[in-house]
Design a protein around this motif. Structure first.
Motif, mmCIF file in Angstrom:
data_model
loop_
_atom_site.group_PDB
_atom_site.id
_atom_site.type_symbol
_atom_site.label_atom_id
_atom_site.label_comp_id
_atom_site.label_asym_id
_atom_site.label_seq_id
_atom_site.Cartn_x
_atom_site.Cartn_y
_atom_site.Cartn_z
ATOM 1 N N LEU A 166 2.075 6.458 -6.877
ATOM 2 C CA LEU A 166 0.932 7.184 -7.413
ATOM 3 C C LEU A 166 1.171 8.684 -7.346
ATOM 4 O O LEU A 166 0.755 9.420 -8.250
ATOM 5 C CB LEU A 166 -0.332 6.801 -6.616
ATOM 6 C CG LEU A 166 -1.646 7.371 -7.106
ATOM 7 C CD1 LEU A 166 -1.975 6.811 -8.474
ATOM 8 C CD2 LEU A 166 -2.760 7.048 -6.127
ATOM 9 N N ARG A 167 1.868 9.162 -6.334
ATOM 10 C CA ARG A 167 2.112 10.603 -6.178
ATOM 11 C C ARG A 167 3.143 11.133 -7.157
ATOM 12 O O ARG A 167 3.248 12.308 -7.380
ATOM 13 C CB ARG A 167 2.556 10.915 -4.758
ATOM 14 C CG ARG A 167 1.440 10.775 -3.784
ATOM 15 C CD ARG A 167 1.856 11.221 -2.430
ATOM 16 N NE ARG A 167 0.747 11.056 -1.514
ATOM 17 C CZ ARG A 167 0.709 11.589 -0.333
ATOM 18 N NH1 ARG A 167 1.701 12.315 0.096
ATOM 19 N NH2 ARG A 167 -0.324 11.396 0.449
ATOM 20 N N ARG A 168 3.983 10.287 -7.718
ATOM 21 C CA ARG A 168 5.012 10.723 -8.670
ATOM 22 C C ARG A 168 4.349 11.076 -9.899
ATOM 23 O O ARG A 168 4.143 11.567 -10.733
ATOM 24 C CB ARG A 168 6.030 9.618 -8.917
ATOM 25 C CG ARG A 168 6.954 9.483 -7.761
ATOM 26 C CD ARG A 168 7.997 8.469 -8.066
ATOM 27 N NE ARG A 168 9.196 8.891 -7.400
ATOM 28 C CZ ARG A 168 10.398 8.596 -7.771
ATOM 29 N NH1 ARG A 168 10.609 7.883 -8.822
ATOM 30 N NH2 ARG A 168 11.427 8.993 -7.100
ATOM 31 N N LEU A 191 0.829 -1.199 0.000
ATOM 32 C CA LEU A 191 0.000 0.000 0.000
ATOM 33 C C LEU A 191 0.868 1.256 0.000
ATOM 34 O O LEU A 191 0.603 2.200 -0.753
ATOM 35 C CB LEU A 191 -0.927 -0.017 1.228
ATOM 36 C CG LEU A 191 -1.913 1.141 1.337
ATOM 37 C CD1 LEU A 191 -2.871 1.146 0.156
ATOM 38 C CD2 LEU A 191 -2.683 1.046 2.640
ATOM 39 N N PHE A 192 1.918 1.246 0.817
ATOM 40 C CA PHE A 192 2.831 2.388 0.856
ATOM 41 C C PHE A 192 3.488 2.608 -0.506
ATOM 42 O O PHE A 192 3.542 3.734 -1.000
ATOM 43 C CB PHE A 192 3.895 2.170 1.934
ATOM 44 C CG PHE A 192 4.983 3.205 1.917
ATOM 45 C CD1 PHE A 192 4.750 4.471 2.429
ATOM 46 C CD2 PHE A 192 6.235 2.922 1.382
ATOM 47 C CE1 PHE A 192 5.740 5.434 2.407
ATOM 48 C CE2 PHE A 192 7.230 3.874 1.353
ATOM 49 C CZ PHE A 192 6.981 5.134 1.869
ATOM 50 N N TYR A 232 2.430 1.641 -3.430
ATOM 51 C CA TYR A 232 1.414 2.062 -4.397
ATOM 52 C C TYR A 232 1.145 3.555 -4.264
ATOM 53 O O TYR A 232 1.122 4.292 -5.251
ATOM 54 C CB TYR A 232 0.142 1.250 -4.192
ATOM 55 C CG TYR A 232 -1.004 1.716 -5.049
ATOM 56 C CD1 TYR A 232 -1.029 1.432 -6.420
ATOM 57 C CD2 TYR A 232 -2.062 2.444 -4.522
ATOM 58 C CE1 TYR A 232 -2.057 1.876 -7.220
ATOM 59 C CE2 TYR A 232 -3.092 2.885 -5.305
ATOM 60 C CZ TYR A 232 -3.090 2.591 -6.666
ATOM 61 O OH TYR A 232 -4.120 3.031 -7.458
ATOM 62 N N LEU A 233 0.944 4.022 -3.032
ATOM 63 C CA LEU A 233 0.665 5.441 -2.811
ATOM 64 C C LEU A 233 1.881 6.304 -3.161
ATOM 65 O O LEU A 233 1.741 7.392 -3.709
ATOM 66 C CB LEU A 233 0.232 5.685 -1.362
ATOM 67 C CG LEU A 233 -1.121 5.094 -0.986
ATOM 68 C CD1 LEU A 233 -1.361 5.280 0.512
ATOM 69 C CD2 LEU A 233 -2.231 5.720 -1.797
ATOM 70 N N PHE A 234 3.073 5.809 -2.850
ATOM 71 C CA PHE A 234 4.289 6.554 -3.161
ATOM 72 C C PHE A 234 4.465 6.705 -4.676
ATOM 73 O O PHE A 234 4.759 7.793 -5.169
ATOM 74 C CB PHE A 234 5.496 5.836 -2.559
ATOM 75 C CG PHE A 234 6.806 6.509 -2.844
ATOM 76 C CD1 PHE A 234 7.144 7.693 -2.196
ATOM 77 C CD2 PHE A 234 7.695 5.987 -3.777
ATOM 78 C CE1 PHE A 234 8.326 8.327 -2.459
ATOM 79 C CE2 PHE A 234 8.881 6.607 -4.050
ATOM 80 C CZ PHE A 234 9.217 7.777 -3.386
#
Length: 111
Positions: free
Chosen positions: A109-111, A102-103, A105-107
């Motif tokens: 996704l923000r790029r 999850l971390f 994926y979110l990391f």
């Protein structure tokens, strides 16, 4: 006008032609000099860029080494936890893995 006058006129023509060639030569020399200056500027810019990229690559290599050491330590701790047995530890392991995915994926996704 005798032959001496014709010779003098030819000399003046040769001087004018020589002056014209000298002026063209000077213009070409100036143009070549400006091109050499531009090439020098470009080579300096390329050198600066290469040095900067090498520095970034070196920093990236150091980051990968520290990340690898961190992952090795984490995997060692997980292995010890698995070896100790118990369903409680397996639950923690599953939650950790899901949390990491999850971390990441979110990391990403923000790029």
């Amino acid at each position: 006008a005798g032959p001496g006058a014709a010779g003098a006129g030819g000399s003046q023509g040769n001087d004018a032609l020589h002056n014209m060639y000298a002026e063209q030569n000077n213009q070409m020399t100036d143009h070549l000099g400006s091109q050499v200056s531009r090439l020098k500027e470009l080579s300096v810019l390329i050198s600066d860029e290469v040095n900067e990229q090498n520095s970034l690559l070196a920093n990236m290599g150091n980051s990968f080494q520290s990340t690898g050491a961190l992952m090795s330590g984490t995997l060692g701790k997980l292995q010890r936890m698995i070896d100790s047995g118990g369903s409680k530890h397996m639950c923690y392991l599953i939650m950790f893995v899901v949390g990491m995915f999850l971390f990441l994926y979110l990391f990403l996704l923000r790029r």
